[in-house]
Design an enzyme around this catalytic site. Structure first.
Site, PDB file in Angstrom:
ATOM      1  N   LYS A  11      49.034  30.848 -26.156  1.00 55.48           N
ATOM      2  CA  LYS A  11      50.374  31.562 -25.972  1.00 55.48           C
ATOM      3  C   LYS A  11      50.581  31.879 -24.416  1.00 55.48           C
ATOM      4  O   LYS A  11      49.460  31.523 -23.283  1.00 55.48           O
ATOM      5  CB  LYS A  11      50.322  32.850 -26.295  1.00 55.48           C
ATOM      6  CG  LYS A  11      50.707  32.929 -27.833  1.00 55.48           C
ATOM      7  CD  LYS A  11      50.624  33.976 -28.806  1.00 55.48           C
ATOM      8  CE  LYS A  11      51.013  34.116 -30.214  1.00 55.48           C
ATOM      9  NZ  LYS A  11      51.715  35.067 -31.042  1.00 55.48           N
ATOM     10  N   TYR A  51      60.398  32.015 -34.335  1.00 55.77           N
ATOM     11  CA  TYR A  51      59.752  33.512 -35.371  1.00 55.77           C
ATOM     12  C   TYR A  51      60.789  33.610 -35.673  1.00 55.77           C
ATOM     13  O   TYR A  51      60.578  35.349 -36.226  1.00 55.77           O
ATOM     14  CB  TYR A  51      58.874  34.435 -33.917  1.00 55.77           C
ATOM     15  CG  TYR A  51      57.480  33.360 -33.761  1.00 55.77           C
ATOM     16  CD1 TYR A  51      56.593  34.112 -34.697  1.00 55.77           C
ATOM     17  CD2 TYR A  51      57.612  33.718 -32.606  1.00 55.77           C
ATOM     18  CE1 TYR A  51      54.719  33.902 -34.117  1.00 55.77           C
ATOM     19  CE2 TYR A  51      56.607  33.349 -31.989  1.00 55.77           C
ATOM     20  CZ  TYR A  51      55.489  32.810 -32.214  1.00 55.77           C
ATOM     21  OH  TYR A  51      53.994  33.157 -32.229  1.00 55.77           O
ATOM     22  N   PHE A  59      60.077  44.202 -33.326  1.00 58.69           N
ATOM     23  CA  PHE A  59      59.248  43.324 -31.921  1.00 58.69           C
ATOM     24  C   PHE A  59      59.681  41.723 -31.495  1.00 58.69           C
ATOM     25  O   PHE A  59      58.879  41.678 -30.798  1.00 58.69           O
ATOM     26  CB  PHE A  59      57.505  43.280 -32.641  1.00 58.69           C
ATOM     27  CG  PHE A  59      57.247  42.782 -33.690  1.00 58.69           C
ATOM     28  CD1 PHE A  59      57.041  41.482 -33.583  1.00 58.69           C
ATOM     29  CD2 PHE A  59      56.909  43.333 -34.872  1.00 58.69           C
ATOM     30  CE1 PHE A  59      56.213  40.296 -35.090  1.00 58.69           C
ATOM     31  CE2 PHE A  59      56.237  42.318 -36.034  1.00 58.69           C
ATOM     32  CZ  PHE A  59      56.377  41.245 -35.770  1.00 58.69           C
ATOM     33  N   ARG A  87      42.521  30.692 -38.608  1.00 60.12           N
ATOM     34  CA  ARG A  87      42.188  32.256 -39.034  1.00 60.12           C
ATOM     35  C   ARG A  87      41.114  32.674 -39.110  1.00 60.12           C
ATOM     36  O   ARG A  87      41.554  33.618 -38.194  1.00 60.12           O
ATOM     37  CB  ARG A  87      44.065  33.089 -40.157  1.00 60.12           C
ATOM     38  CG  ARG A  87      44.540  31.708 -40.793  1.00 60.12           C
ATOM     39  CD  ARG A  87      46.291  32.522 -39.883  1.00 60.12           C
ATOM     40  NE  ARG A  87      46.063  33.786 -39.442  1.00 60.12           N
ATOM     41  CZ  ARG A  87      47.019  34.359 -39.150  1.00 60.12           C
ATOM     42  NH1 ARG A  87      47.741  33.887 -38.795  1.00 60.12           N
ATOM     43  NH2 ARG A  87      47.044  35.944 -39.016  1.00 60.12           N
ATOM     44  N   ASN A 114      48.592  38.458 -27.896  1.00 56.50           N
ATOM     45  CA  ASN A 114      47.512  37.980 -28.813  1.00 56.50           C
ATOM     46  C   ASN A 114      47.473  36.665 -28.645  1.00 56.50           C
ATOM     47  O   ASN A 114      46.078  36.141 -29.274  1.00 56.50           O
ATOM     48  CB  ASN A 114      46.960  38.472 -30.096  1.00 56.50           C
ATOM     49  CG  ASN A 114      48.798  37.905 -30.996  1.00 56.50           C
ATOM     50  OD1 ASN A 114      49.192  36.933 -30.254  1.00 56.50           O
ATOM     51  ND2 ASN A 114      48.554  38.460 -32.312  1.00 56.50           N
ATOM     52  N   HIS A 117      48.845  31.606 -31.634  1.00 58.13           N
ATOM     53  CA  HIS A 117      49.183  31.343 -32.372  1.00 58.13           C
ATOM     54  C   HIS A 117      48.784  30.455 -33.933  1.00 58.13           C
ATOM     55  O   HIS A 117      48.241  29.240 -33.686  1.00 58.13           O
ATOM     56  CB  HIS A 117      50.457  31.160 -32.571  1.00 58.13           C
ATOM     57  CG  HIS A 117      51.796  30.499 -34.489  1.00 58.13           C
ATOM     58  ND1 HIS A 117      51.994  31.647 -34.848  1.00 58.13           N
ATOM     59  CD2 HIS A 117      51.592  29.032 -34.293  1.00 58.13           C
ATOM     60  CE1 HIS A 117      52.549  30.852 -35.778  1.00 58.13           C
ATOM     61  NE2 HIS A 117      52.199  29.505 -35.615  1.00 58.13           N
ATOM     62  N   GLU A 128      55.849  24.164 -39.000  1.00 58.74           N
ATOM     63  CA  GLU A 128      55.675  24.572 -37.159  1.00 58.74           C
ATOM     64  C   GLU A 128      55.486  23.257 -36.671  1.00 58.74           C
ATOM     65  O   GLU A 128      55.653  22.839 -35.411  1.00 58.74           O
ATOM     66  CB  GLU A 128      54.722  25.176 -37.409  1.00 58.74           C
ATOM     67  CG  GLU A 128      55.146  26.910 -38.354  1.00 58.74           C
ATOM     68  CD  GLU A 128      54.107  27.830 -37.963  1.00 58.74           C
ATOM     69  OE1 GLU A 128      54.139  28.806 -38.262  1.00 58.74           O
ATOM     70  OE2 GLU A 128      52.891  27.712 -38.056  1.00 58.74           O
TER      71      GLU A 128
HETATM   72  N1  UDP Z   1      53.261  41.006 -32.950  1.00 55.15           N
HETATM   73  C1  UDP Z   1      53.693  42.294 -32.372  1.00 55.15           C
HETATM   74  N2  UDP Z   1      53.300  43.114 -33.142  1.00 55.15           N
HETATM   75  C2  UDP Z   1      53.273  43.555 -34.302  1.00 55.15           C
HETATM   76  C3  UDP Z   1      52.902  42.421 -35.143  1.00 55.15           C
HETATM   77  C4  UDP Z   1      52.978  41.446 -34.095  1.00 55.15           C
HETATM   78  O1  UDP Z   1      53.909  42.052 -31.175  1.00 55.15           O
HETATM   79  O2  UDP Z   1      53.335  44.507 -34.957  1.00 55.15           O
HETATM   80  C5  UDP Z   1      53.391  39.857 -32.827  1.00 55.15           C
HETATM   81  C6  UDP Z   1      52.303  38.792 -32.309  1.00 55.15           C
HETATM   82  O3  UDP Z   1      51.883  37.758 -31.368  1.00 55.15           O
HETATM   83  C7  UDP Z   1      52.038  38.046 -33.418  1.00 55.15           C
HETATM   84  C8  UDP Z   1      53.356  37.507 -33.955  1.00 55.15           C
HETATM   85  O4  UDP Z   1      54.246  38.992 -33.876  1.00 55.15           O
HETATM   86  O5  UDP Z   1      50.945  36.980 -33.261  1.00 55.15           O
HETATM   87  C9  UDP Z   1      52.957  36.853 -35.207  1.00 55.15           C
HETATM   88  O6  UDP Z   1      53.000  38.030 -36.069  1.00 55.15           O
HETATM   89  P1  UDP Z   1      52.083  37.318 -37.164  1.00 55.15           P
HETATM   90  O7  UDP Z   1      51.961  39.393 -38.355  1.00 55.15           O
HETATM   91  O8  UDP Z   1      52.868  36.641 -37.844  1.00 55.15           O
HETATM   92  O9  UDP Z   1      50.983  37.740 -36.631  1.00 55.15           O
HETATM   93  P2  UDP Z   1      49.337  36.367 -37.266  1.00 55.15           P
HETATM   94  O10 UDP Z   1      50.232  35.751 -37.471  1.00 55.15           O
HETATM   95  O11 UDP Z   1      50.226  36.070 -34.848  1.00 55.15           O
HETATM   96  O12 UDP Z   1      48.522  36.871 -36.669  1.00 55.15           O
HETATM   97 MG    MG Z   2      51.406  35.044 -38.720  1.00 54.38          MG
END
Ligand code: UDP
Ligand code: MG
Length: 139
Positions: A11, A51, A59, A87, A114, A117, A128
């Site tokens: 990211k 997204y 968010f 993951r 974070n 992805h 994707e």
């Molecule tokens: N995200 C955020 N706040 C939250 C949850 C998610 O900003 O409370 C963002 C974060 O960057 C995350 C992305 O949205 O990576 C997608 O969320 P997801 O729940 O799919 O998490 P991931 O699969 O990336 O772990």
């Molecule tokens: Mg996700």
């Protein structure tokens, strides 16, 4: 159908902070083969599309703004059990909860920024990957 492939993006925050090389090294050390790799930038429209599943979440606006704020590295990765193993390698969404040594524990600044992805299913990994790469860019 299990594809043994996953999709990732380094990211904008992690790119800006100079972590591309270290994150790619962790990916290699984790036993993933690079199928496709690209240094690119998402428009706000493209980030919103990527997204879209989160469009009702509070968010979403910040996420789209952040993901289109600078260049990213997109990649398709191959390994047995790729989605779940990747993951594990990246750690929890919130770096505060990510296991020590994971990519997010090492390189993420916050839940919003974070570092990486990782696809959450074989089906989404395929969707994707195709979102970012043409078949001729996959090896
Ligand atoms: N995200 C955020 N706040 C939250 C949850 C998610 O900003 O409370 C963002 C974060 O960057 C995350 C992305 O949205 O990576 C997608 O969320 P997801 O729940 O799919 O998490 P991931 O699969 O990336 O772990
Ligand atoms: Mg996700």
């Amino acid at each position: 159908m299990a594809t043994n492939r996953t999709f990732t993006m380094i990211k904008p925050g992690a790119v800006k902070n100079g972590h591309i090389g270290a994150i790619l090294a962790k990916i290699n050390e984790g036993g993933f083969r690079i199928v496709a790799l690209k240094y690119t930038k998402l428009s706000a429209e493209k980030a919103g599309e990527f997204y879209a599943v989160h469009s009702e979440r509070p968010f979403y606006g910040e996420l789209v703004k952040f993901m289109s704020s600078g260049p990213i590295v997109a990649a398709i990765l191959e390994k047995e059990n790729a989605v779940a193993d990747f993951r594990t390698l990246i750690g929890a969404t919130n770096p505060a909860d990510a296991a020590p040594g994971t990519i997010r524990a090492l390189f993420a600044k916050s839940i919003g920024e974070n570092a990486v992805h990782g696809s959450d299913s074989d089906e989404n990994a395929a969707i994707e990957g195709s979102f970012h790469f043409a078949g001729t860019e996959m090896f």
